[in-house]
Design an enzyme around this catalytic site. Structure first.
Site, PDB file in Angstrom:
ATOM      1  CB  SER A 123      -0.911   0.016   1.232  1.00 24.70           C
ATOM      2  OG  SER A 123      -0.129  -0.003   2.421  1.00 24.70           O
ATOM      3  CG  HIS A 144      -3.200  -1.150  -2.581  1.00 26.21           C
ATOM      4  ND1 HIS A 144      -3.483   0.192  -2.434  1.00 26.21           N
ATOM      5  CD2 HIS A 144      -3.266  -1.691  -1.334  1.00 26.21           C
ATOM      6  CE1 HIS A 144      -3.708   0.450  -1.159  1.00 26.21           C
ATOM      7  NE2 HIS A 144      -3.582  -0.672  -0.484  1.00 26.21           N
TER       8      HIS A 144
END
Length: 505
Positions: A123, A144
């Protein structure tokens, strides 16, 4: 490039909440999934937890029992990393540490076939840096997911400097086939969501620091006027201030201390005190068993307003005129510069100036500014600010007018841009800069903010709706008021205004 076939073997490394969630998503989509974790027994425990969670969905009637059985049957705990060698896609969801992840990816490159795609659920780390030094960095891509992965729709498909276009497109198509809403983005700090979302927290924090209103009042305005699901203070309490503050610091540092991303000292104080939000029992709000819900500041109305005058168009607040008419109040329309007059009061939509400043510059007595609302025909609360010298009677007339329309009023101190207007303008500005720097397309940026953090509208589409000249004027006025680079308008926003175009033309 097409999505991976459901016959393709998927591997997930890391059996924590995120890794287990990703494994569940892939298995529900029809893939055989191997889940691996260095901690012995963790993968098996995660699969058992998935089974229990799916069982609850079956009991509540939200999932067919056969689908539960089939999903769990596709999940397998891998006893070693070597067992992942036959995978077509390996997604790592381990600790956010660059060195640890790079070591793992190098190990996977040597283990898996040349056709295997290596994806990171990072992230915050650079996909370019993760792939650096590998023999085939083109096969490394960011994938992600947002937590919880089975519930949240967004997947940011992150391309590093060397990532193959075909690999990124395959992962985008695969995520879509898994029922997700994927977006393409470049490997820049924060990607799309964690970058563009910073003003949502920062502007409420600054308003609180300047004494504009209480946490409860500012949160209520973001919900009831801005139509966000949560205000900044309740949301950061939910996320955890240690997490939210760390992300802000990471983005701030990654952009060489660009003041647009400046962390808040108020939030740092909470972190230093261990007041991390819900998980610690105390953040901006108390979560003790006997804690009382904080009240929202609200003005009361005690007069009747039967007629008002609208001079020109109220711009983004024009929907308020229709609501006033629907409430049975007579509206007299005449030419003008976008003002509403109710009794002694002059009402205008905030444009980023303080009420006192605008009153002086335009010679307006009894000036009351109203904040932005996503939809004035549906908003249940509006923020107000008064110029110094505005009479109590004039303010009462505005509050009474809004009350007759079913709108509650909360008074803020006279800060530039109030709270919803400045927040939305800053979100749009950051989204514009992200588009300018090819971090994502306007469509992908808006989709990411809606699917990833549940915004009621993409910030660029919202700017189009407000009117780009209004957004630019608000930012120019904010920058003038504060004298800070934080509020500098994006070049793309300025270009669009000069062209007379919109972000979604």
């Amino acid at each position: 490039m097409q999505a991976l076939s459901t016959q393709a073997q998927i591997a997930v490394i890391g059996a924590g909440a995120m890794g287990a969630g990703i494994a569940q998503v892939a298995a529900q989509a029809g893939h055989s999934v191997k889940l691996y974790d260095m901690r012995e027994g963790s993968a098996a425990e995660a699969i058992e937890a998935i089974d229990r969670q799916l069982g609850k969905r079956v009991e509540s009637g939200k999932l067919d029992a056969d689908k539960r059985t089939a999903t769990v049957a596709r999940l397998q705990a891998a006893g070693s990393i070597e067992a992942l060698a036959d995978s077509s896609l390996v997604i790592e969801a381990i600790v956010e540490n660059l060195d640890v992840k790079r070591k793992l990816l190098a190990q996977l490159e040597a283990l898996c076939s040349a056709e295997c795609i290596l994806a990171s659920n990072t992230s915050s780390l650079s996909v370019t840096a993760l792939a650096a030094g590998m023999q085939h960095p083109e096969r490394v891509v960011g994938m992600h997911f947002f937590n919880p992965a089975p519930v949240m729709a967004l997947v940011e498909v992150v391309s590093g400097l060397a990532t193959s276009t075909a690999v990124a497109q395959c992962i985008h198509s695969t995520a879509a086939a898994w029922g997700k809403k994927p977006v393409h983005t470049r490997s820049t700090p924060g990607f799309i969501v964690n970058r563009v979302a910073r003003p949502f927290y920062a502007e409420s924090l600054r308003a609180l620091q300047e004494g504009a209103a209480s946490c409860a009042t500012l949160d209520a305005l973001m919900r009831e006027a801005g139509a966000f699901r949560m205000g900044a203070f309740e949301l950061t309490d939910l996320i955890g201030h240690d997490v939210n503050y760390a992300v802000t610091c990471s983005v701030f540092n990654a952009y060489y201390n660009d003041m647009r991303f400046q962390p808040s000292l108020m939030q740092k104080d909470l972190v230093d005190a261990g007041h991390l939000g819900r998980k610690s029992g105390q953040g901006f709000y108390s979560y003790a068993v006997d804690a009382q819900k904080p009240s929202v500041d609200e003005l009361s109305a005690d007069c009747q307003v039967e007629t008002c005058v609208v001079e020109g168009s109220l711009g983004a607040a024009q929907g308020l005129v229709e609501r006033i008419k629907a409430a049975g109040i007579k509206v007299i329309q005449r030419d003008g510069s976008g003002l509403l007059r109710a009794g002694d009061a002059v009402v205008a939509l905030s444009d980023g100036r303080m009420a006192c400043q605008r009153s002086q510059q335009e010679g307006l007595s009894n000036l009351v500014l109203i904040d932005l609302a996503k939809d004035y025909t549906k908003a249940t609360r509006l923020g107000l600010a008064c110029a110094k010298g505005t009479s109590g009677e004039a303010l009462n007339q505005v509050v009474s007018l809004l009350a007759k329309c079913g709108i509650k009023s909360s008074l803020l101190t006279d800060i530039p841009g109030l709270v919803v207007m400045r927040t939305v303008a800053m979100l749009a500005n950051e989204a514009a800069d992200a588009a300018l720097h090819n971090v994502g397309t306007a469509a992908d940026i808006d989709l990411a903010m809606c699917a990833g953090v549940n915004y009621p509208m993409g910030p660029l589409a919202w700017a189009d709706q407000i009117g780009l000249p209004t957004v630019l004027k608000t930012l120019d006025n904010l920058q003038s008021a504060y004298g800070e680079e934080r509020y500098r308008p994006s070049l793309l926003l300025r270009r669009k205004v000069a062209e007379g175009s919109r972000f979604h033309d």
